[in-house]
Motif scaffolding. Structure first.
Motif, PDB file in Angstrom:
ATOM      1  N   ALA A  47       0.822  -1.216   0.000  1.00 40.18           N
ATOM      2  CA  ALA A  47       0.000   0.000   0.000  1.00 40.18           C
ATOM      3  C   ALA A  47       0.852   1.260   0.000  1.00 40.18           C
ATOM      4  CB  ALA A  47      -0.912   0.004   1.234  1.00 40.18           C
ATOM      5  N   MET A  48       2.173   1.113  -0.162  1.00 40.54           N
ATOM      6  CA  MET A  48       3.064   2.271  -0.071  1.00 40.54           C
ATOM      7  C   MET A  48       4.060   2.312  -1.231  1.00 40.54           C
ATOM      8  SD  MET A  48       3.774   2.423   4.052  1.00 40.54           S
ATOM      9  CE  MET A  48       4.292   0.707   4.254  1.00 40.54           C
ATOM     10  N   PRO A  49       3.586   2.302  -2.477  1.00 34.63           N
ATOM     11  CA  PRO A  49       4.524   2.267  -3.606  1.00 34.63           C
ATOM     12  C   PRO A  49       5.173   3.607  -3.926  1.00 34.63           C
ATOM     13  CG  PRO A  49       2.270   2.302  -4.411  1.00 34.63           C
ATOM     14  CD  PRO A  49       2.192   2.178  -2.919  1.00 34.63           C
ATOM     15  N   THR A  50       4.621   4.705  -3.448  1.00 30.29           N
ATOM     16  CA  THR A  50       5.149   6.034  -3.738  1.00 30.29           C
ATOM     17  C   THR A  50       5.170   6.854  -2.453  1.00 30.29           C
ATOM     18  OG1 THR A  50       2.997   7.036  -4.194  1.00 30.29           O
ATOM     19  CG2 THR A  50       4.107   5.927  -6.042  1.00 30.29           C
ATOM     20  N   PRO A  51       5.977   7.929  -2.406  1.00 26.38           N
ATOM     21  CA  PRO A  51       5.980   8.779  -1.203  1.00 26.38           C
ATOM     22  C   PRO A  51       4.599   9.297  -0.834  1.00 26.38           C
ATOM     23  CG  PRO A  51       7.902   9.279  -2.537  1.00 26.38           C
ATOM     24  CD  PRO A  51       7.064   8.319  -3.335  1.00 26.38           C
ATOM     25  N   LEU A  52       3.741   9.586  -1.819  1.00 24.70           N
ATOM     26  CA  LEU A  52       2.384  10.040  -1.520  1.00 24.70           C
ATOM     27  C   LEU A  52       1.651   9.036  -0.645  1.00 24.70           C
ATOM     28  CD1 LEU A  52      -0.058  11.962  -2.037  1.00 24.70           C
ATOM     29  CD2 LEU A  52      -0.573  10.544  -4.044  1.00 24.70           C
ATOM     30  N   LEU A  53       1.873   7.750  -0.908  1.00 22.86           N
ATOM     31  CA  LEU A  53       1.160   6.688  -0.196  1.00 22.86           C
ATOM     32  C   LEU A  53       1.967   6.098   0.950  1.00 22.86           C
ATOM     33  CD1 LEU A  53      -0.402   4.868  -3.283  1.00 22.86           C
ATOM     34  CD2 LEU A  53      -1.444   6.614  -1.815  1.00 22.86           C
ATOM     35  N   MET A  54       3.085   6.718   1.307  1.00 22.92           N
ATOM     36  CA  MET A  54       3.902   6.245   2.425  1.00 22.92           C
ATOM     37  C   MET A  54       3.614   6.979   3.725  1.00 22.92           C
ATOM     38  SD  MET A  54       7.663   5.901   0.646  1.00 22.92           S
ATOM     39  CE  MET A  54       7.929   4.870  -0.807  1.00 22.92           C
ATOM     40  N   GLN A  55       2.951   8.135   3.643  1.00 23.08           N
ATOM     41  CA  GLN A  55       2.898   9.020   4.806  1.00 23.08           C
ATOM     42  C   GLN A  55       2.084   8.451   5.968  1.00 23.08           C
ATOM     43  OE1 GLN A  55       5.081  11.520   4.559  1.00 23.08           O
ATOM     44  NE2 GLN A  55       5.400  10.591   2.530  1.00 23.08           N
ATOM     45  N   SER A  56       1.129   7.587   5.711  1.00 21.30           N
ATOM     46  CA  SER A  56       0.314   7.023   6.795  1.00 21.30           C
ATOM     47  C   SER A  56       1.150   6.199   7.764  1.00 21.30           C
ATOM     48  CB  SER A  56      -0.806   6.154   6.214  1.00 21.30           C
ATOM     49  OG  SER A  56      -1.663   6.906   5.389  1.00 21.30           O
ATOM     50  N   VAL A  57       2.250   5.635   7.271  1.00 22.64           N
ATOM     51  CA  VAL A  57       3.069   4.788   8.140  1.00 22.64           C
ATOM     52  C   VAL A  57       3.711   5.601   9.255  1.00 22.64           C
ATOM     53  CG1 VAL A  57       5.335   4.941   6.977  1.00 22.64           C
ATOM     54  CG2 VAL A  57       4.617   2.785   8.019  1.00 22.64           C
ATOM     55  N   ALA A  58       3.782   6.930   9.094  1.00 26.84           N
ATOM     56  CA  ALA A  58       4.308   7.768  10.166  1.00 26.84           C
ATOM     57  C   ALA A  58       3.422   7.732  11.396  1.00 26.84           C
ATOM     58  CB  ALA A  58       4.466   9.213   9.670  1.00 26.84           C
ATOM     59  N   ILE A  59       2.147   7.349  11.214  1.00 34.22           N
ATOM     60  CA  ILE A  59       1.202   7.253  12.333  1.00 34.22           C
ATOM     61  C   ILE A  59       0.992   5.804  12.747  1.00 34.22           C
ATOM     62  CG2 ILE A  59      -1.176   7.695  13.076  1.00 34.22           C
ATOM     63  CD1 ILE A  59      -1.210  10.043  11.106  1.00 34.22           C
ATOM     64  N   THR A  60       0.735   4.936  11.778  1.00 36.41           N
ATOM     65  CA  THR A  60       0.362   3.553  12.085  1.00 36.41           C
ATOM     66  C   THR A  60       1.554   2.644  12.335  1.00 36.41           C
ATOM     67  OG1 THR A  60       0.411   2.827   9.772  1.00 36.41           O
ATOM     68  CG2 THR A  60      -1.630   3.831  10.572  1.00 36.41           C
ATOM     69  N   GLY A  61       2.748   3.025  11.840  1.00 34.77           N
ATOM     70  CA  GLY A  61       3.859   2.088  11.832  1.00 34.77           C
ATOM     71  C   GLY A  61       3.577   0.958  10.859  1.00 34.77           C
ATOM     72  N   HIS A  70      -5.809   7.760   3.506  1.00 36.76           N
ATOM     73  CA  HIS A  70      -4.435   7.381   3.160  1.00 36.76           C
ATOM     74  C   HIS A  70      -3.854   8.359   2.135  1.00 36.76           C
ATOM     75  CE1 HIS A  70      -1.053   4.737   2.710  1.00 36.76           C
ATOM     76  NE2 HIS A  70      -1.374   4.315   1.502  1.00 36.76           N
ATOM     77  N   VAL A  71      -4.617   8.614   1.080  1.00 35.03           N
ATOM     78  CA  VAL A  71      -4.160   9.532   0.036  1.00 35.03           C
ATOM     79  C   VAL A  71      -4.158  10.967   0.544  1.00 35.03           C
ATOM     80  CG1 VAL A  71      -4.626  10.425  -2.273  1.00 35.03           C
ATOM     81  CG2 VAL A  71      -4.950   7.991  -1.792  1.00 35.03           C
ATOM     82  N   GLY A  72      -5.197  11.340   1.277  1.00 34.44           N
ATOM     83  CA  GLY A  72      -5.295  12.707   1.775  1.00 34.44           C
ATOM     84  C   GLY A  72      -4.158  13.072   2.713  1.00 34.44           C
ATOM     85  N   LEU A  73      -3.815  12.151   3.614  1.00 31.47           N
ATOM     86  CA  LEU A  73      -2.709  12.418   4.533  1.00 31.47           C
ATOM     87  C   LEU A  73      -1.407  12.591   3.761  1.00 31.47           C
ATOM     88  CD1 LEU A  73      -1.703  12.690   7.449  1.00 31.47           C
ATOM     89  CD2 LEU A  73      -1.379  10.206   7.484  1.00 31.47           C
ATOM     90  N   GLY A  74      -1.219  11.777   2.731  1.00 31.86           N
ATOM     91  CA  GLY A  74      -0.021  11.916   1.912  1.00 31.86           C
ATOM     92  C   GLY A  74       0.061  13.282   1.256  1.00 31.86           C
ATOM     93  N   MET A  75      -1.058  13.764   0.722  1.00 32.82           N
ATOM     94  CA  MET A  75      -1.070  15.061   0.079  1.00 32.82           C
ATOM     95  C   MET A  75      -0.766  16.173   1.075  1.00 32.82           C
ATOM     96  SD  MET A  75      -4.374  14.584  -2.452  1.00 32.82           S
ATOM     97  CE  MET A  75      -4.212  16.250  -3.114  1.00 32.82           C
ATOM     98  N   VAL A  76      -1.356  16.075   2.260  1.00 33.34           N
ATOM     99  CA  VAL A  76      -1.140  17.105   3.277  1.00 33.34           C
ATOM    100  C   VAL A  76       0.325  17.146   3.701  1.00 33.34           C
ATOM    101  CG1 VAL A  76      -1.659  17.769   5.665  1.00 33.34           C
ATOM    102  CG2 VAL A  76      -3.508  17.096   4.121  1.00 33.34           C
ATOM    103  N   ARG A  77       0.896  15.990   3.983  1.00 28.15           N
ATOM    104  CA  ARG A  77       2.281  15.955   4.475  1.00 28.15           C
ATOM    105  C   ARG A  77       3.281  16.365   3.398  1.00 28.15           C
ATOM    106  NH1 ARG A  77       3.980  13.292   9.044  1.00 28.15           N
ATOM    107  NH2 ARG A  77       5.708  12.285   7.937  1.00 28.15           N
TER     108      ARG A  77
END
Length: 528
Positions: free
Chosen positions: A166-180, A218-225
């Motif tokens: 679920a994390m192929p690009t930086p946009l989709l990686m940002q959620s892991v900063a919260i969930t691990g 997931h996508v929204g958090l990536g865009m914000v960060r």
């Protein structure tokens, strides 16, 4: 969809196991370098339907009743790990005359063992199985737990955890900063398995809405960060990463080690591009020094002459330590060398590769003729502790050797007082295969988790500079002999979210377990 689900549910015998194997192998397309995350929306629904079709004798003992579920998960896992880890065999073929015998173990044996974790996951999920959304939650919880266990049992090997799909690009990686990664593993399975509800079952609408909301968040958090304004930073580090691309066939050949060392020095001493600052930090890859400094002290003199005033070199090397009345201990290390040619710091690799850098239960193993499965200079001792290396300007760097970077908890704890992460490795063992790309992806995830830049120096690639959001600032391709200059802004310290990731991951697992239990209880009440 109902027709397809029905056909899979009714599969029997070897056809059922073959479909599980193929579904698992297909899931590898979600990982680097393919990054085709849509494959997850096929693999996991197929697995759900395979588990739906399991029947058994209600009078049999619990272990026998769970055997078909375990078998489906084991074959799913075997397909996944065989298709995702076959490249490990390249390491034993570097010196095929000595190590070709180990090829079946490396290519097939490791996937055989790793598959037990996924067999455990499906067996556990079946204990909470129900008709509807609850079974999706059960599968997500069980896979999240299995991936967590895979991270530390039997020394741990959390390579290609399902959450990376679920994390192929930086946009989709940002959620892991919260969930691990623990939480991301479970949530990824929850979303990927949701199309199984299209074939019917209780809670279909609620499940699909929940999955959609998770994807949007997931996508929204990536865009914000990624679009957030970066805080003002107090320091910018100018650096150079050296990728010497030394052929492993001659890496430890004493007749050419002077040439290897000279090549690495030449790449390090190149003048910067016009208008660019000279690097303050130079990084060499794992075991880049082809001899012991104790045997060749003139090498330190040469490094000191190469370094300009104020520069520092971090070099992957073998460090030997004398012991009283015993054989010296050898460590796979990162050493810091100042512009006077003095070693001013060293960090030893703590988490060694079994059968690659050391032999577990060495005495017993050698009785059966087992030794290292890959060519190398020696057996290593594990370091006892890790501490930050102080770079010029008082910047603390956390250094990790090779696959230590794939362990989230280790990196988070050891980087807690640092401003930058350094990873030195030698992925030349695996050639031009998916292995180096998968390894680099894990380094990107560690950057996002910790909110720290990662500097990665590899012998033949992929070397690169990754910012604190997982974006690749610059990189060198595989098999390129070159050096890379870059500047990176340094955060004041790790992300404030890093300490809460473990708690968040466990909370996600707990919530999914309660959802699965609730679905099971509701179904039993409905049928009684």
């Amino acid at each position: 969809m109902k027709r397809l689900a029905g056909r899979i549910i009714l599969l029997w015998g070897w056809r059922r196991l073959a479909v599980a194997f193929v579904a698992g192998a297909l899931l590898v397309l979600t990982q680097a370098p393919y990054d085709f995350f849509a494959a997850g929306f096929v693999s996991f629904p197929v697995l759900v339907w395979l588990l739906d079709g399991i029947t058994g004798d209600a009078s049999a003992n619990p272990l026998k009743r769970l055997r078909p579920a375990f078998a489906a998960g084991w074959w799913f896992g075997f397909g996944y790990f065989l298709a995702g880890l076959w490249w490990i065999g390249g390491a034993v073929l570097v010196e095929a005359d000595s190590f070709a015998w180990a090829l079946p173990f490396a290519v097939v044996g490791i996937p055989l063992l790793m598959a037990f974790f996924y067999g455990f996951a499906t067996a556990l999920a079946r204990l909470f199985w129900s008709n509807g959304l609850g079974r999706i939650a059960a599968l997500a919880f069980a896979f999240g737990l299995a991936e967590w266990l895979r991270g530390f049992l039997f020394t741990g090997f959390p390579w290609n955890p399902v959450g990376l799909a679920a994390m192929p690009t930086p946009l989709l990686m940002q959620s892991v900063a919260i969930t691990g990664v623990v939480g991301m593993n479970a949530l990824a399975v929850f979303v990927f398995a949701m199309p199984a509800l299209l074939a019917g079952g209780q809670g279909r609408r609620a499940g699909l809405i929940a999955a959609l909301l998770l994807v949007v968040a997931h996508v929204g958090l990536g865009m914000v960060r990624l679009n957030a304004q970066e805080p003002a930073e107090s320091k910018t580090l100018a650096l150079r990463i050296v990728q010497p691309s030394i052929d492993l066939a001659e890496k430890w050949d004493q007749s050419v080690r002077d040439r290897i060392f000279a090549t690495t020095l030449e790449l390090s001493a190149r003048p910067p591009a016009e208008g660019e600052p000279a690097p303050t930090l130079i990084v060499w890859p794992e075991t880049s020094v082809p001899f012991l400094f104790a045997e060749r002290p003139e090498a330190l003199v040469a490094i000191g002459e190469m370094l300009q005033p104020g520069q520092m070199l971090l070099a992957g090397t073998v460090r030997e330590e004398e012991t009283a009345g015993a054989t010296p201990l050898d460590y796979n290390s990162v050493v810091a060398i100042n512009d006077q040619g003095e070693i001013v710091g060293a960090v030893d690799k703590v988490h060694l590769v079994p059968f690659g850098e050391y032999i577990p239960f060495a005495g017993l193993a050698r009785r059966f003729g087992l030794n290292q499965l890959v060519a190398g200079p020696m057996n290593f001792a594990a370091g006892s502790q890790r501490y930050p290396i102080e770079l010029p300007g008082g910047v603390a760097a956390a250094a990790f050797v090779c696959y230590e970077i794939i362990f989230p908890d280790m990196v988070r704890v050891d980087a807690a007082s640092s401003r930058i992460i350094v990873n030195v490795t030698n992925d030349a063992w695996f050639g031009d295969t998916p292995g180096p790309y998968q390894h680099f992806r894990q380094a990107q995830i560690r950057a996002v988790e910790n909110g720290l830049p990662v500097l990665r120096a590899a012998n033949n690639g992929i070397s690169g500079v990754i910012d604190a959001r997982g974006r690749v600032v610059d990189a060198l391709a595989l098999n390129v002999r070159d050096s890379l200059d870059a500047q990176i802004s340094l955060p004041k310290g790790p992300s404030a979210l890093a300490p809460v990731q473990r708690t968040a991951g466990y909370a996600i697992l707990g919530f999914l377990a309660l959802m699965a239990l609730g679905g099971l209880i509701t179904e039993r009440l409905r049928t009684n």
